[in-house]
Design an enzyme around this catalytic site. Structure first.
Site, PDB file in Angstrom:
ATOM      1  CD  GLU A  61      33.469  27.940-129.246  1.00 59.52           C
ATOM      2  OE1 GLU A  61      32.653  27.737-128.116  1.00 59.52           O
ATOM      3  OE2 GLU A  61      34.416  27.811-129.088  1.00 59.52           O
ATOM      4  CB  CYS A  63      25.327  30.934-127.438  1.00 65.67           C
ATOM      5  SG  CYS A  63      27.055  31.606-126.972  1.00 65.67           S
TER       6      CYS A  63
END
Length: 490
Positions: free
Chosen positions: A238, A272
């Protein structure tokens, strides 16, 4: 964005391990021993019943939520200022939903799934059996240390695995408290937390896990994948990247600006999936800046003393953001700050950036902070070309109400996830997987996809007592040739 009395709520150290050993300093040898201890324990119970898995999930929920205030205080101390309201919203609410979904659906997820065997194998039967992988490794970043440590753990536990978790050294108080809480709820041969510096992190990533999930930067993701490759360890990465937001020509403009500002100010942009740049119709730049300034003053009045806005995590990260802005300005960009910044408290109000050259680091690197470049476009085709000329992002945000624009952007771009007329919220949708694509990562977790990530979906074929297998066995002859012609007939 990061277990019952008989077995796990009252931890019993396994041979060669102790609760203290999971939180102290580690070497490659002690990490390997801890992994071996968990793998041995897994082999003693390779397929836990759902009742056991559910107990583990409830134990995790109970110990973390009983210490919600302490965890929020630890994060506040680590950041210098971390909004307690944001911690509740972005970490605990999303985590609770993840645990609730696993408890509600997990028993169904682990049932064998019937599949077609095909007419030539009838009356044989086919199924897929979800099987625990063994020991999972989870590497946690600093920006959402609770959610990104506990959420993958929920998936791993629901799938019947054991887990080692490496927390970030940039949140030492939160990491230490998380390790203590996990040690209260789990034996170290079931779930253990490892704390330490980058060297410990590198040794951790090099362990031969049955699956490794890493959340962090693309640069470190390369190193993690290289380390995992030595053991052919499957990975879920990720990562980050530059997540675009596109405001359509017929969008509700003020709503779009307000929504994007919410996404960019949450955790001071240290997210993110925060919008990294905004594509907007040419000529609307001044209106975007004016609306953003007005909205920011409403969201965070008396900014210098406001406790709802989170600080930048460290002086190094604060200085990096300043360098990105200064370099862009030196290259001809204009900076439009929405408020002040203070190096002493690491409070950094959002800055809208116009005319930033594509060659600047601001436009090349993931920003991971409250700088927001805006890029004008003339046609939707031009905007789509701009997005598609860059590495595939972790998230894409579109503001549009006309079906044609929504359809085109959905089908003509590739991103890890997408939200329409919203920012960030796709990560909180219970039934949606979360993951990247290309440079923004690989694999996914959350919900059923998280269960699958930490499971081997084992195909099983069972031959019927009465079957025709002998008809296609040697010696091959006329009957065999006739059958093959029939089987290959279109």
């Amino acid at each position: 964005m990061k277990q019952d009395l008989p077995e796990t709520l009252a931890p019993q150290p396994a041979p060669g391990a102790s609760a203290a050993s999971t939180t102290g300093e580690h070497t490659p040898d002690t990490l390997a021993a801890l992994l071996a201890t968990q793998r041995e324990a897994f082999l003693r119970e390779p397929f836990p019943a759902w009742s056991t898995r559910a107990r583990h999930l409830r134990a995790l929920r109970d110990v973390l939520f009983a210490n919600q205030d302490a965890l929020a205080d630890a994060m506040n101390a680590d950041f210098g200022q971390r909004s307690k309201a944001e911690v509740a919203l972005a970490e605990f609410v999303v985590l609770k939903q993840e645990i609730d979904a696993a408890l509600k659906h997990g028993e169904r997820w682990m049932r064998p799934q019937r599949r077609r065997a095909g007419k030539w194998l009838a009356p044989g039967r086919a199924k897929v059996v979800p099987q625990p992988l063994g020991v999972a490794g989870i590497v946690v970043p600093w920006n959402y240390p609770l959610l990104l440590g506990a959420s993958p753990l929920v998936c791993a536990l629901a799938a019947g695995n054991r887990a080692l978790i490496k927390m970030s050294e940039l949140t030492p108080r939160t990491s230490a408290l998380f390790a203590d809480l996990i040690a209260q709820a789990f034996a170290p041969d079931h779930v253990a937390v490892v704390n330490g510096d980058a060297a410990v992190g590198a040794a951790f990533s090099a362990l031969p896990f049955d699956h490794l999930l890493f959340t962090g930067s693309t640069r470190i993701g390369h190193e993690v994948m290289r380390a995992a490759a030595n053991h052919l360890t499957p990975v879920t990465l990720e990562l980050g990247g530059k997540s675009p937001a596109l405001i359509g020509t017929q969008a509700r403009f003020d709503y779009a600006v307000d929504s994007l500002l919410l996404g960019k100010t949450l955790n001071a942009g240290q997210t993110c999936i925060a919008p990294d740049y905004v594509l907007l119709p040419r000529g609307s730049e001044a209106a975007f800046i004016a609306r953003a300034r007005t909205r920011f003053e409403t969201l965070y009045p008396q900014f210098a003393t406001n406790r709802d806005y989170t600080s930048i995590i460290s002086p190094r990260h604060f200085e990096r953001l300043e360098r990105l802005a200064d370099e862009a300005q030196a290259a001809g960009a204009q900076l439009h700050p929405l408020g002040p910044r203070d190096a002493a408290t690491r409070q950094f109000a959002p800055v809208i950036v116009t005319n930033a050259p594509d060659s600047t680091r601001l436009m090349q690197e993931e920003i991971f902070g409250p700088l927001l470049p805006i890029v004008p476009y003339d046609t939707l085709d031009e905007a789509l070309r701009y997005v598609n000329a860059r590495p595939r992002p972790l998230a894409l945000y579109l503001y549009a109400d006309d079906a044609r624009t929504v359809d085109r952007v959905t089908h003509e771009t590739v991103a890890g996830g997408m939200s329409v007329n919203e920012t960030l919220m796709h990560i909180a949708a219970e039934g949606l997987p979360f993951g990247g694509v290309g440079a923004s990562g690989m694999g996914a977790y959350h919900g059923y996809e998280g269960f699958q990530t930490f499971s081997k979906m084992k195909p099983v074929f069972t031959q019927a007592r009465l079957n025709a297998r002998g008809l296609i066995a040697p010696p091959y002859g006329k009957l065999f040739n006739t059958l093959i012609r029939v089987m290959l007939r279109f």
